[in-house]
Motif scaffolding. Structure first.
Motif, PDB file in Angstrom:
ATOM      1  N   ASN A 178       0.815  -1.206   0.000  1.00 54.35           N
ATOM      2  CA  ASN A 178       0.000   0.000   0.000  1.00 54.35           C
ATOM      3  C   ASN A 178       0.849   1.256   0.000  1.00 54.35           C
ATOM      4  N   ILE A 179       1.966   1.212   0.717  1.00 55.18           N
ATOM      5  CA  ILE A 179       2.896   2.345   0.679  1.00 55.18           C
ATOM      6  C   ILE A 179       3.407   2.532  -0.754  1.00 55.18           C
ATOM      7  N   ALA A 180       3.676   1.403  -1.427  1.00 56.85           N
ATOM      8  CA  ALA A 180       4.173   1.446  -2.803  1.00 56.85           C
ATOM      9  C   ALA A 180       3.156   2.101  -3.740  1.00 56.85           C
ATOM     10  N   PHE A 181       1.894   1.715  -3.632  1.00 57.65           N
ATOM     11  CA  PHE A 181       0.863   2.321  -4.490  1.00 57.65           C
ATOM     12  C   PHE A 181       0.719   3.817  -4.208  1.00 57.65           C
ATOM     13  N   ASN A 182       0.770   4.193  -2.930  1.00 60.90           N
ATOM     14  CA  ASN A 182       0.672   5.616  -2.586  1.00 60.90           C
ATOM     15  C   ASN A 182       1.866   6.404  -3.125  1.00 60.90           C
ATOM     16  N   GLU A 183       3.047   5.795  -3.060  1.00 62.81           N
ATOM     17  CA  GLU A 183       4.241   6.471  -3.571  1.00 62.81           C
ATOM     18  C   GLU A 183       4.142   6.670  -5.084  1.00 62.81           C
ATOM     19  N   LEU A 184       3.576   5.693  -5.765  1.00 61.03           N
ATOM     20  CA  LEU A 184       3.350   5.827  -7.208  1.00 61.03           C
ATOM     21  C   LEU A 184       2.498   7.066  -7.492  1.00 61.03           C
ATOM     22  N   GLY A 185       1.429   7.232  -6.721  1.00 58.42           N
ATOM     23  CA  GLY A 185       0.557   8.393  -6.894  1.00 58.42           C
ATOM     24  C   GLY A 185       1.266   9.698  -6.601  1.00 58.42           C
ATOM     25  N   ARG A 186       2.038   9.715  -5.512  1.00 59.91           N
ATOM     26  CA  ARG A 186       2.763  10.946  -5.152  1.00 59.91           C
ATOM     27  C   ARG A 186       3.787  11.318  -6.220  1.00 59.91           C
ATOM     28  N   GLN A 187       4.473  10.299  -6.747  1.00 64.37           N
ATOM     29  CA  GLN A 187       5.469  10.567  -7.787  1.00 64.37           C
ATOM     30  C   GLN A 187       4.821  11.111  -9.055  1.00 64.37           C
ATOM     31  N   ALA A 188       3.624  10.615  -9.374  1.00 61.72           N
ATOM     32  CA  ALA A 188       2.901  11.125 -10.542  1.00 61.72           C
ATOM     33  C   ALA A 188       2.596  12.612 -10.369  1.00 61.72           C
ATOM     34  N   ILE A 189       2.186  12.993  -9.160  1.00 60.84           N
ATOM     35  CA  ILE A 189       1.857  14.400  -8.887  1.00 60.84           C
ATOM     36  C   ILE A 189       3.105  15.280  -8.931  1.00 60.84           C
ATOM     37  N   THR A 190       4.163  14.852  -8.234  1.00 64.37           N
ATOM     38  CA  THR A 190       5.352  15.706  -8.135  1.00 64.37           C
ATOM     39  C   THR A 190       6.140  15.754  -9.442  1.00 64.37           C
ATOM     40  N   ALA A 191       5.898  14.792 -10.344  1.00 66.28           N
ATOM     41  CA  ALA A 191       6.557  14.810 -11.662  1.00 66.28           C
ATOM     42  C   ALA A 191       5.838  15.736 -12.643  1.00 66.28           C
ATOM     43  N   ASP A 192       4.606  16.140 -12.305  1.00 66.32           N
ATOM     44  CA  ASP A 192       3.864  17.059 -13.178  1.00 66.32           C
ATOM     45  C   ASP A 192       4.559  18.422 -13.157  1.00 66.32           C
ATOM     46  N   LEU A 193       4.850  18.967 -14.334  1.00 70.83           N
ATOM     47  CA  LEU A 193       5.569  20.242 -14.420  1.00 70.83           C
ATOM     48  C   LEU A 193       4.816  21.389 -13.746  1.00 70.83           C
ATOM     49  N   SER A 201      -0.713  26.681  -6.636  1.00 70.57           N
ATOM     50  CA  SER A 201      -1.884  27.549  -6.451  1.00 70.57           C
ATOM     51  C   SER A 201      -1.502  29.020  -6.522  1.00 70.57           C
ATOM     52  N   ASN A 202      -0.352  29.364  -5.953  1.00 75.23           N
ATOM     53  CA  ASN A 202       0.099  30.760  -5.987  1.00 75.23           C
ATOM     54  C   ASN A 202       0.489  31.199  -7.396  1.00 75.23           C
ATOM     55  N   GLN A 203       0.682  30.219  -8.282  1.00 72.89           N
ATOM     56  CA  GLN A 203       1.040  30.543  -9.670  1.00 72.89           C
ATOM     57  C   GLN A 203      -0.126  30.260 -10.635  1.00 72.89           C
ATOM     58  N   ASN A 204      -1.329  30.077 -10.042  1.00 66.91           N
ATOM     59  CA  ASN A 204      -2.540  29.806 -10.831  1.00 66.91           C
ATOM     60  C   ASN A 204      -2.376  28.611 -11.765  1.00 66.91           C
ATOM     61  N   LEU A 205      -1.697  27.585 -11.265  1.00 71.29           N
ATOM     62  CA  LEU A 205      -1.506  26.359 -12.019  1.00 71.29           C
ATOM     63  C   LEU A 205      -2.152  25.197 -11.272  1.00 71.29           C
ATOM     64  N   ASN A 206      -2.280  24.059 -11.932  1.00 66.29           N
ATOM     65  CA  ASN A 206      -2.820  22.860 -11.288  1.00 66.29           C
ATOM     66  C   ASN A 206      -2.152  21.630 -11.901  1.00 66.29           C
ATOM     67  N   PRO A 207      -1.498  20.809 -11.074  1.00 65.28           N
ATOM     68  CA  PRO A 207      -0.860  19.587 -11.607  1.00 65.28           C
ATOM     69  C   PRO A 207      -1.905  18.521 -11.904  1.00 65.28           C
ATOM     70  N   SER A 208      -2.855  18.848 -12.770  1.00 63.20           N
ATOM     71  CA  SER A 208      -4.025  17.997 -12.983  1.00 63.20           C
ATOM     72  C   SER A 208      -3.672  16.668 -13.654  1.00 63.20           C
ATOM     73  N   LYS A 209      -2.666  16.686 -14.540  1.00 64.25           N
ATOM     74  CA  LYS A 209      -2.303  15.423 -15.211  1.00 64.25           C
ATOM     75  C   LYS A 209      -1.725  14.438 -14.201  1.00 64.25           C
ATOM     76  N   GLY A 210      -0.854  14.919 -13.333  1.00 63.78           N
ATOM     77  CA  GLY A 210      -0.259  14.054 -12.313  1.00 63.78           C
ATOM     78  C   GLY A 210      -1.288  13.541 -11.329  1.00 63.78           C
ATOM     79  N   LEU A 211      -2.189  14.429 -10.896  1.00 61.81           N
ATOM     80  CA  LEU A 211      -3.230  14.037  -9.949  1.00 61.81           C
ATOM     81  C   LEU A 211      -4.188  13.033 -10.590  1.00 61.81           C
ATOM     82  N   SER A 212      -4.474  13.227 -11.862  1.00 60.57           N
ATOM     83  CA  SER A 212      -5.348  12.304 -12.582  1.00 60.57           C
ATOM     84  C   SER A 212      -4.738  10.902 -12.649  1.00 60.57           C
ATOM     85  N   VAL A 213      -3.450  10.823 -12.943  1.00 59.18           N
ATOM     86  CA  VAL A 213      -2.765   9.519 -12.992  1.00 59.18           C
ATOM     87  C   VAL A 213      -2.752   8.876 -11.604  1.00 59.18           C
TER      88      VAL A 213
END
Length: 367
Positions: A178-193, A201-213
């Motif tokens: 379960n830690i592994a699956f969660n880490e996969l999700g976190r890496q997807a988010i933090t890899a989003d440009l 949020s302060n730059q009016n952006l959203n890492p939507s592709k990473g969060l979606s994955v």
């Protein structure tokens, strides 16, 4: 977010990470009426992507509440009989104090300057709701998945505060898988440009592709192989033959893409990082030298533990370990494994055997 019920917690709360928060909001919702004796209250804890809107229409998303099958008049958690309370966890994004809040001293969104939180911190924040409603003892604490972890933590922290407890499809510590699956999700988010080290949020952006994955990967773990095969198999998506490209040829691909796309409209990427981290840190026995029984040593709470046959995220064996720990100290504990092919998500769906087991336990325990 306007018109949310919020409780401003003025008392300082020392977090497990060492930092202290105070004057912070907890957003909550209630259903049913608190009786004169104040002995009919049920505190429901939500799972990773849940919120305080348990049933009825969520006023923010305009979608049905996440546990509408279980909560309402004459349902398992009968709002004709019980007063149901549910709070958005701290770290969340539906009105409780979390990374999407503004820091008044800088007028900027907090982002990853928000402190790392634990399940213990979430529960210690929510206990303030009992004081607010002047409830000395809850009739029950109930929750599935991460909600079940909060149930276990609550009874461990406050052994006199709940008459009954129903942890559903959960565990006393997060497994490596379960830690592994969660880490996969976190890496997807933090890899989003667009993540920008959490400052999006302060730059009016959203890492939507990473969060979606991240959502797509997690969603697979909530289902079962049999359930997926029966629902989708190898059916093609509105086409007669393979397209020999990377569009969604299969229905399952289209389904996952849809799940990812609708999720980013209602959830904050940083909240996803913080809450999955809290789940990974959860290890109830650690504080008791690895002895899970000791976590419940002082409780008189009556437990009812529920698991599902096709849940491979929190399999029955992990639920049974909680039962064994409670049996070892002579606690009052019941257990049922519900036959369902709907996987971990069974507790959120219309599974009649589950809903009737839940209702029967609550009704029989309520005098």
């Amino acid at each position: 977010m306007k018109n949310l019920k919020t409780l401003l917690v003025k008392e300082p709360l020392k977090l497990d990470c060492g930092r202290t928060i105070e004057n912070f909001p907890i957003a909550y919702e209630t259903y049913g009426e608190l009786n004169e004796k104040k002995d009919n209250a049920i505190l429901v804890f939500h799972a990773l992507t849940g919120d305080q809107f348990v049933t009825g229409i969520n006023p923010i998303t305009n979608k049905e509440g996440w546990w509408s099958y279980a909560v309402g008049p004459n349902k398992a958690l009968d709002t004709n009989k019980f007063f149901v309370i549910c709070a958005n966890v701290i770290g969340g994004c539906m009105g409780s104090y979390g990374p999407s809040f503004k820091d008044p001293s800088t007028d900027k969104i907090i982002g990853t300057d928000f402190p790392v939180i634990t399940i213990n911190d979430m529960v210690n924040a929510q206990i303030n709701l009992l004081d607010y409603f002047n409830i000395k003892k809850l009739f029950s604490v109930v929750g599935g998945s991460m909600g079940g972890m909060q149930v276990l933590q609550f009874v461990s922290n406050f052994p006199e505060k709940a008459l009954t407890a129903i942890p559903i499809a959960c565990t006393s510590s997060h497994s490596a898988q379960n830690i592994a699956f969660n880490e996969l999700g976190r890496q997807a988010i933090t890899a989003d440009l667009n993540w920008k080290n959490g400052d999006y949020s302060n730059q009016n952006l959203n890492p939507s592709k990473g969060l979606s994955v991240a959502r797509m990967a997690a969603h697979i773990t909530y289902l079962s192989k049999k359930g997926l095969q029966e629902k989708f198999g190898r059916k093609l998506q509105e086409r007669d033959d393979l397209k020999f490209g990377f569009d969604a040829d299969f229905q399952i691909e289209s389904y996952l893409r849809y799940q990812g796309s609708v999720f980013v409209d209602r959830f904050d990427a940083n909240s996803y990082l913080y809450i999955t981290r809290a789940m990974d840190y959860f290890d109830l026995a650690k504080k008791f030298n690895g002895n899970l029984s000791e976590a419940f040593a002082n409780t008189k709470t009556k437990f009812f533990i529920i698991s599902f046959t096709s849940d491979w995220l929190y399999p029955t064996q992990e639920n049974k370990e909680i039962v064994i720990a409670l049996n070892a100290i002579g606690a009052d504990v019941g257990f049922v494994e519900i036959d369902s092919d709907k996987g971990h998500d069974s507790f959120l769906l219309d599974v009649p055997d589950f809903l009737s087991a839940l209702k029967n336990f609550l009704d029989k325990s309520y005098k």
